[in-house]
Write an enzyme that holds these catalytic residues in place. Structure first.
Site, short mmCIF file in Angstrom:
data_model
loop_
_atom_site.label_atom_id
_atom_site.label_comp_id
_atom_site.label_asym_id
_atom_site.label_seq_id
_atom_site.Cartn_x
_atom_site.Cartn_y
_atom_site.Cartn_z
CG ASN A 47 -2.12 -1.57 1.28
OD1 ASN A 47 -2.29 -1.62 0.52
ND2 ASN A 47 -1.83 -1.55 2.34
CE LYS A 223 -3.65 0.27 5.04
NZ LYS A 223 -4.70 0.38 5.18
#
Ligand SMILES: *Cc1c(COP(=O)(O)O)cnc(C)c1O
Length: 367
Positions: A47, A223
């Site tokens: 991510n 992320k």
């Protein structure tokens, strides 16, 4: 074997039979690639959308490694305020509060907002941490069909009046589907029914300039920001209340200051270099187009396969071609929708993305 070991072994075997066992595999990061069992794979499973996790500008002094205690106990280290101010400004809100992780933010914030006697309406595909927060809250919890405003309104019509407070909770960019919630319409609906709206933006951070009028923004630092931790942004009154009531803020050691400093630096880079998000999204759009899939809202493209075994086989096939693509299986996604989840990073090269398209195209043609 003790009865505990027998119990644990039986449980793992049951997961194994359903092709749902999860195992930890050793890996070493090498920028946008990883070393797994000696093989070098292009990583389409992370991510790290903006490619900041390995950015040298995020490196911070080691002497700030541990926080020592909860912030209400030892005092508020100077690393938190600049990060919280920057998060609040980014979200166009008065204040923000940093949590140990996005998971901890959800399991702390939801029970602080709704409890027994209140109503919680959540998208069918909401993240596991929101579901856990809902269970902890004790509120009457209902799920509306994914991004279905009519269904949500029907539930509000039927249940709102019998409850004191109502909270609508959803994700911004859905983690396993890559599509976007109709946040503006949700905000209008929430207002009409005197409900509060909370949006978890774990996967959309950095991809949108405008921030629709949401009461509670929640997200992660792990992320797009390539660091670790979670946060919530809202009005001053809300943040003051959460800091004195959210159990996953009060009863856990604070985020390490080094991690906060890294996230603060990453947030600055994210805002100064919008081309990173544009590049990651561009790759996602290119791949979706090439494979005849729906256009993604940010940097996630799902390739739904169906069965667990088939998804695992497809992931293994790609791995043999030098591509790390995770098979996502139930219960993370609904039964019968096991999939490959493609996640793109600003650090991928056009050649790597083309390699992925070439590897996936024959499989899509067969499907
Ligand atoms: C990843 C994720 C979380 C959890 O965030 P962490 O910081 O990894 O704990 C919460 N919500 C959503 C939608 C996520 O995708």
């Amino acid at each position: 074997m003790t009865s505990l070991d027998q119990f644990a072994t039986r449980r793992v075997e049951a997961f194994e039979e359903k092709q749902q066992r999860r195992v930890l595999r050793p890996m070493q990061p090498r920028g946008v690639e990883v070393l797994v069992d000696g093989a070098r794979l292009v990583n389409f499973a992370s991510n790290d959308y903006l490619g900041l996790a390995s950015d040298a500008r995020l490196r911070t002094p080691v002497d700030m490694a541990g926080a020592g205690a909860a912030r209400l106990v030892t005092g508020n280290h100077e690393a938190y305020a600049p990060l919280e101010a920057a998060l609040a400004a980014y979200r166009n809100k008065q204040a923000a509060l940093v949590f140990g992780s996005g998971y901890l933010a959800n399991v702390g914030v939801i029970p602080a907002l709704v409890e027994k006697g209140d109503l919680l309406l959540m998208d069918k595909l909401a993240h596991a941490s929101m579901i856990d927060g809902a269970q902890l809250s004790g509120a009457a919890s209902k799920r509306f069909r994914h991004n279905d405003l009519a269904h949500l309104e029907a539930l509000l019509k039927e249940h709102r009046a019998q409850h004191r407070h109502a909270l609508i909770a959803t994700e911004h960019i859905f983690s396993m589907d890559g599509d976007r919630a109709p946040v503006e319409d949700l905000a209008a609906l929430a207002k009409r029914y005197d409900a509060w709206l909370m949006v978890d933006d774990a996967h959309g951070m950095g991809f949108f300039e405008e921030h629709p009028p949401v009461d509670v923004w929640l997200g992660t630092l792990s992320k797009a920001l390539g660091s670790y931790g979670g946060y919530v942004a809202g009005s001053r009154a809300l943040i003051d209340y959460l800091a004195t009531s959210a159990r996953s803020f009060i009863f856990t050691t604070a985020l390490p200051p080094a991690v906060c400093a890294a996230a603060t630096a990453a947030l600055g880079i994210m805002q100064a270099e919008p081309e990173r998000a544009a590049r990651a999204r561009g790759y996602a759009q290119q791949v979706a187009e090439a494979l005849g899939l729906e256009q993604p809202a940010a940097a996630i493209v799902p390739v739904v396969i169906g069965g667990e075994a088939e998804a695992l086989a497809e992931s293994a096939r790609l791995r043999a071609l030098g591509l790390l693509v995770t098979a996502i299986r139930p219960p993370t996604v609904p039964a019968g929708t096991a999939r490959l989840r493609l996640a793109f990073s600003a650090n991928h090269t056009p050649a790597q993305v083309q390699q992925l398209i070439d590897a996936l195209k024959p499989a899509r043609m067969r499907a």
